[in-house]
Design a protein around this motif. Structure first.
Motif, PDB file in Angstrom:
ATOM      1  N   PHE A 101       7.594   1.647  11.356  1.00  0.00           N
ATOM      2  CA  PHE A 101       7.573   0.343  12.026  1.00  0.00           C
ATOM      3  C   PHE A 101       6.525  -0.592  11.423  1.00  0.00           C
ATOM      4  O   PHE A 101       6.692  -1.799  11.437  1.00  0.00           O
ATOM      5  N   TYR A 102       5.448  -0.040  10.897  1.00  0.00           N
ATOM      6  CA  TYR A 102       4.382  -0.853  10.295  1.00  0.00           C
ATOM      7  C   TYR A 102       4.486  -0.905   8.772  1.00  0.00           C
ATOM      8  O   TYR A 102       3.544  -1.301   8.101  1.00  0.00           O
ATOM      9  N   GLY A 103       5.617  -0.481   8.245  1.00  0.00           N
ATOM     10  CA  GLY A 103       5.824  -0.535   6.805  1.00  0.00           C
ATOM     11  C   GLY A 103       5.268   0.671   6.068  1.00  0.00           C
ATOM     12  O   GLY A 103       5.106   0.652   4.860  1.00  0.00           O
ATOM     13  N   GLY A 104       4.958   1.744   6.800  1.00  0.00           N
ATOM     14  CA  GLY A 104       4.436   2.966   6.179  1.00  0.00           C
ATOM     15  C   GLY A 104       3.006   3.206   6.591  1.00  0.00           C
ATOM     16  O   GLY A 104       2.667   3.193   7.775  1.00  0.00           O
TER      17      GLY A 104
ATOM     18  N   ASN B 245      -0.496  -5.551   2.258  1.00  0.00           N
ATOM     19  CA  ASN B 245       0.297  -6.302   1.272  1.00  0.00           C
ATOM     20  C   ASN B 245      -0.589  -7.174   0.382  1.00  0.00           C
ATOM     21  O   ASN B 245      -0.089  -7.999  -0.385  1.00  0.00           O
ATOM     22  N   ASP B 246      -1.894  -7.012   0.500  1.00  0.00           N
ATOM     23  CA  ASP B 246      -2.882  -7.776  -0.277  1.00  0.00           C
ATOM     24  C   ASP B 246      -2.720  -9.280  -0.079  1.00  0.00           C
ATOM     25  O   ASP B 246      -2.861 -10.062  -1.018  1.00  0.00           O
TER      26      ASP B 246
ATOM     27  N   LEU C 105       0.841  -1.198   0.000  1.00  0.00           N
ATOM     28  CA  LEU C 105       0.000   0.000   0.000  1.00  0.00           C
ATOM     29  C   LEU C 105       0.871   1.242   0.000  1.00  0.00           C
ATOM     30  O   LEU C 105       0.646   2.185  -0.773  1.00  0.00           O
ATOM     31  N   THR C 106       1.883   1.262   0.842  1.00  0.00           N
ATOM     32  CA  THR C 106       2.786   2.414   0.938  1.00  0.00           C
ATOM     33  C   THR C 106       3.555   2.609  -0.358  1.00  0.00           C
ATOM     34  O   THR C 106       3.681   3.745  -0.845  1.00  0.00           O
ATOM     35  N   LYS C 107       4.052   1.526  -0.946  1.00  0.00           N
ATOM     36  CA  LYS C 107       4.771   1.631  -2.223  1.00  0.00           C
ATOM     37  C   LYS C 107       3.875   2.261  -3.288  1.00  0.00           C
ATOM     38  O   LYS C 107       4.313   3.121  -4.054  1.00  0.00           O
ATOM     39  N   ARG C 108       2.614   1.825  -3.330  1.00  0.00           N
ATOM     40  CA  ARG C 108       1.676   2.367  -4.324  1.00  0.00           C
ATOM     41  C   ARG C 108       1.409   3.843  -4.078  1.00  0.00           C
ATOM     42  O   ARG C 108       1.425   4.657  -5.017  1.00  0.00           O
ATOM     43  N   LEU C 109       1.177   4.207  -2.816  1.00  0.00           N
ATOM     44  CA  LEU C 109       0.878   5.614  -2.496  1.00  0.00           C
ATOM     45  C   LEU C 109       2.083   6.517  -2.740  1.00  0.00           C
ATOM     46  O   LEU C 109       1.927   7.648  -3.221  1.00  0.00           O
ATOM     47  N   LEU C 110       3.276   6.036  -2.453  1.00  0.00           N
ATOM     48  CA  LEU C 110       4.482   6.832  -2.741  1.00  0.00           C
ATOM     49  C   LEU C 110       4.633   7.035  -4.247  1.00  0.00           C
ATOM     50  O   LEU C 110       4.982   8.127  -4.704  1.00  0.00           O
ATOM     51  N   ALA C 111       4.334   5.993  -5.032  1.00  0.00           N
ATOM     52  CA  ALA C 111       4.412   6.092  -6.496  1.00  0.00           C
ATOM     53  C   ALA C 111       3.381   7.083  -7.033  1.00  0.00           C
ATOM     54  O   ALA C 111       3.610   7.720  -8.075  1.00  0.00           O
ATOM     55  N   GLU C 112       2.261   7.235  -6.312  1.00  0.00           N
ATOM     56  CA  GLU C 112       1.233   8.197  -6.715  1.00  0.00           C
ATOM     57  C   GLU C 112       1.598   9.626  -6.312  1.00  0.00           C
ATOM     58  O   GLU C 112       0.881  10.551  -6.659  1.00  0.00           O
TER      59      GLU C 112
END
Length: 172
Positions: free
Chosen positions: A31-34, A76-77, A7-14
């Motif tokens: 700590f929670y991955g974003g 992480n789906d 989720l964080t990777k997607r939002l950062l890419a946006e």
């Protein structure tokens, strides 16, 4: 260092920045991955097991599982549920990393099953909730038979239902 969740990777890419809080997420916390979903946003999502059972996002509001170096979580789906098919020794639809992940409980062998977000609307028919209700309905019916065999002189608090063997068992 904790790896960023999907989720964080997607939002950062946006284009979102860690100091921002996108709608439906909690504040960014490394700590929670974003970012993680808010309880309300998670409850509005629908997930699906590999065999097609629908699962309310609210099922995943009580924590995540870390196993085999993977964080099994909604962000992480890949959040996991307890498979309602207790009589399956092996399910090829289960994620390969979960093939060996079972534990023996008083209620039988429990297998974890990874889910993925779906656009299908949640319905009770064909859901994990319906499948579990069927298991416990079967338990209630077998309890009545078990109780009758003991002429009513048995306490349910001293018994449990073994979902794998599909039978009532006395604890003492």
């Amino acid at each position: 260092m904790v790896e960023l969740n999907e989720l964080t990777k997607r939002l950062l890419a946006e284009g979102w920045k860690p100091e921002d809080t996108p709608p439906g997420t909690k504040e960014y916390f490394w700590f929670y991955g974003g970012w993680t979903y808010t309880r309300e946003a998670l409850a509005a999502l629908t997930f699906e097991t590999p065999c097609g059972l629908l699962v309310k996002g609210s099922h995943f509001g009580n924590g995540d599982m870390a196993f085999q170096g993977i964080s099994w979580q909604p962000e992480n789906d890949n959040p996991v549920v307890c498979c309602p098919r207790f009589d399956l020794d092996f399910c090829p639809m289960r994620h390969p990393m979960l093939w060996s992940n079972s534990y023996d409980s008083r209620s039988g062998i429990v297998w974890q099953c990874a889910c993925h977000q779906t656009n299908r609307p949640y319905t009770y028919e064909g859901s994990l909730d319906e499948a579990h209700d069927q298991v416990w309905s079967e338990s209630d019916e077998l309890w009545k038979i078990f109780q009758a065999k003991h002429n009513g002189r048995i306490c349910r608090q001293h018994c449990h239902y073994d979902r794998t063997a599909k039978k009532m068992v006395r604890r003492i």
